[in-house]
Design a protein around this motif. Structure first.
Motif, PDB file in Angstrom:
ATOM      1  N   GLU A  27       0.834  -1.214   0.000  1.00 43.49           N
ATOM      2  CA  GLU A  27       0.000   0.000   0.000  1.00 43.49           C
ATOM      3  C   GLU A  27       0.862   1.256   0.000  1.00 43.49           C
ATOM      4  O   GLU A  27       0.591   2.205  -0.730  1.00 43.49           O
ATOM      5  CB  GLU A  27      -0.979  -0.010   1.184  1.00 43.49           C
ATOM      6  N   ALA A  28       1.922   1.264   0.800  1.00 41.54           N
ATOM      7  CA  ALA A  28       2.835   2.416   0.824  1.00 41.54           C
ATOM      8  C   ALA A  28       3.560   2.552  -0.508  1.00 41.54           C
ATOM      9  O   ALA A  28       3.742   3.668  -1.020  1.00 41.54           O
ATOM     10  CB  ALA A  28       3.846   2.263   1.968  1.00 41.54           C
ATOM     11  N   PHE A  29       3.952   1.429  -1.098  1.00 42.26           N
ATOM     12  CA  PHE A  29       4.644   1.447  -2.386  1.00 42.26           C
ATOM     13  C   PHE A  29       3.734   2.009  -3.478  1.00 42.26           C
ATOM     14  O   PHE A  29       4.185   2.792  -4.322  1.00 42.26           O
ATOM     15  CB  PHE A  29       5.114   0.036  -2.751  1.00 42.26           C
ATOM     16  N   LYS A  30       2.465   1.628  -3.480  1.00 39.26           N
ATOM     17  CA  LYS A  30       1.529   2.144  -4.498  1.00 39.26           C
ATOM     18  C   LYS A  30       1.397   3.660  -4.387  1.00 39.26           C
ATOM     19  O   LYS A  30       1.424   4.360  -5.408  1.00 39.26           O
ATOM     20  CB  LYS A  30       0.155   1.490  -4.362  1.00 39.26           C
ATOM     21  N   ILE A  31       1.266   4.161  -3.167  1.00 35.78           N
ATOM     22  CA  ILE A  31       1.159   5.619  -2.973  1.00 35.78           C
ATOM     23  C   ILE A  31       2.449   6.289  -3.434  1.00 35.78           C
ATOM     24  O   ILE A  31       2.424   7.283  -4.166  1.00 35.78           O
ATOM     25  CB  ILE A  31       0.843   5.939  -1.495  1.00 35.78           C
ATOM     26  N   PHE A  32       3.579   5.741  -3.010  1.00 32.00           N
ATOM     27  CA  PHE A  32       4.885   6.273  -3.399  1.00 32.00           C
ATOM     28  C   PHE A  32       5.054   6.263  -4.923  1.00 32.00           C
ATOM     29  O   PHE A  32       5.607   7.202  -5.502  1.00 32.00           O
ATOM     30  CB  PHE A  32       5.988   5.454  -2.730  1.00 32.00           C
ATOM     31  N   SER A  33       4.553   5.240  -5.578  1.00 36.30           N
ATOM     32  CA  SER A  33       4.689   5.104  -7.032  1.00 36.30           C
ATOM     33  C   SER A  33       3.959   6.206  -7.792  1.00 36.30           C
ATOM     34  O   SER A  33       4.297   6.489  -8.937  1.00 36.30           O
ATOM     35  CB  SER A  33       4.153   3.750  -7.488  1.00 36.30           C
ATOM     36  N   LYS A  34       2.975   6.803  -7.170  1.00 34.30           N
ATOM     37  CA  LYS A  34       2.210   7.876  -7.818  1.00 34.30           C
ATOM     38  C   LYS A  34       2.801   9.258  -7.554  1.00 34.30           C
ATOM     39  O   LYS A  34       2.418  10.229  -8.190  1.00 34.30           O
ATOM     40  CB  LYS A  34       0.765   7.843  -7.333  1.00 34.30           C
ATOM     41  N   GLU A  42       9.862   9.432 -16.883  1.00 32.41           N
ATOM     42  CA  GLU A  42       8.849   8.419 -17.138  1.00 32.41           C
ATOM     43  C   GLU A  42       8.770   7.511 -15.916  1.00 32.41           C
ATOM     44  O   GLU A  42       9.784   7.108 -15.372  1.00 32.41           O
ATOM     45  CB  GLU A  42       9.283   7.607 -18.361  1.00 32.41           C
ATOM     46  N   ARG A  43       7.550   7.221 -15.479  1.00 34.15           N
ATOM     47  CA  ARG A  43       7.360   6.349 -14.319  1.00 34.15           C
ATOM     48  C   ARG A  43       7.449   4.888 -14.768  1.00 34.15           C
ATOM     49  O   ARG A  43       6.715   4.463 -15.645  1.00 34.15           O
ATOM     50  CB  ARG A  43       6.004   6.627 -13.688  1.00 34.15           C
ATOM     51  N   GLU A  44       8.349   4.136 -14.164  1.00 32.67           N
ATOM     52  CA  GLU A  44       8.507   2.722 -14.487  1.00 32.67           C
ATOM     53  C   GLU A  44       8.427   1.918 -13.197  1.00 32.67           C
ATOM     54  O   GLU A  44       9.264   2.062 -12.314  1.00 32.67           O
ATOM     55  CB  GLU A  44       9.837   2.476 -15.191  1.00 32.67           C
ATOM     56  N   ILE A  45       7.390   1.086 -13.116  1.00 35.28           N
ATOM     57  CA  ILE A  45       7.150   0.252 -11.944  1.00 35.28           C
ATOM     58  C   ILE A  45       7.193  -1.202 -12.394  1.00 35.28           C
ATOM     59  O   ILE A  45       6.704  -1.549 -13.467  1.00 35.28           O
ATOM     60  CB  ILE A  45       5.762   0.559 -11.314  1.00 35.28           C
ATOM     61  N   VAL A  65       9.315  -2.824  -7.488  1.00 34.58           N
ATOM     62  CA  VAL A  65      10.448  -2.004  -7.916  1.00 34.58           C
ATOM     63  C   VAL A  65       9.965  -0.720  -8.579  1.00 34.58           C
ATOM     64  O   VAL A  65       9.051  -0.742  -9.400  1.00 34.58           O
ATOM     65  CB  VAL A  65      11.332  -2.774  -8.939  1.00 34.58           C
ATOM     66  N   ARG A  66      10.608   0.385  -8.226  1.00 35.92           N
ATOM     67  CA  ARG A  66      10.438   1.634  -8.973  1.00 35.92           C
ATOM     68  C   ARG A  66      11.791   1.939  -9.586  1.00 35.92           C
ATOM     69  O   ARG A  66      12.811   1.979  -8.903  1.00 35.92           O
ATOM     70  CB  ARG A  66       9.985   2.781  -8.074  1.00 35.92           C
ATOM     71  N   GLN A  67      11.793   2.143 -10.899  1.00 37.81           N
ATOM     72  CA  GLN A  67      13.042   2.373 -11.623  1.00 37.81           C
ATOM     73  C   GLN A  67      13.154   3.837 -12.021  1.00 37.81           C
ATOM     74  O   GLN A  67      12.195   4.428 -12.506  1.00 37.81           O
ATOM     75  CB  GLN A  67      13.070   1.490 -12.872  1.00 37.81           C
ATOM     76  N   PHE A  68      14.334   4.387 -11.843  1.00 40.75           N
ATOM     77  CA  PHE A  68      14.607   5.784 -12.178  1.00 40.75           C
ATOM     78  C   PHE A  68      15.687   5.844 -13.252  1.00 40.75           C
ATOM     79  O   PHE A  68      16.737   5.216 -13.122  1.00 40.75           O
ATOM     80  CB  PHE A  68      15.130   6.549 -10.956  1.00 40.75           C
TER      81      PHE A  68
END
Length: 140
Positions: A27-34, A42-45, A65-68
């Protein structure tokens, strides 16, 4: 503002003491991903899982994973990945699970999250207790 340099500590602060609680981390990761990250083009999850021996021991890896993509002076430099990883002893049930799903195939991040949450590969380990969990960022 979140930057690539402080993304790991930012997410760890959001999760707090419950880094072993997969549902809370998700749940925290989903919020962070937004949330926007300074300089992110570009957002890459990624959601990935499977049995691998990256550590020298076969373990089931369950990983958000969130990629930067990092640019310096408008030139591509490198990529970094922020992982929320859970490790399990590979049971017969877990050995059957393997998937790699990228958000890049979805116009809407919520559609991606809904897709992931409906995968058996996501559902089965969700209620298990990992032998180890780790939130870390690495250059790839």
């Amino acid at each position: 503002m979140i930057t690539v340099k402080n993304a790991e500590s930012y997410l760890k602060d959001k999760i707090g003491e419950d880094a072993d609680d997969i549902k809370k981390v998700w749940e925290a990761f989903k919020i962070f991903s937004k949330e926007p990250v300074e300089g992110e083009e570009e957002r890459e999850i990624l959601f990935q899982c499977g049995v691998y021996d990256f550590t020298g021991e076969e373990l089931f890896h369950y990983d958000f994973v969130r990629q930067f993509s990092i640019f310096e002076d408008d030139e591509y430099s490198h990529m970094e990945q922020l992982h929320c990883e859970f490790l399990f002893k590979p049971t017969d049930e877990l050995r059957k699970l393997e998937v790699e799903e990228w958000s890049m195939d979805y116009a809407n991040i919520d559609d991606f999250f809904n897709h992931i949450e409906n995968l058996q590969e996501f559902k089965v380990p969700l209620n298990l207790k990992p032998i180890k969990s780790e939130i870390y960022q690495e250059q790839v």
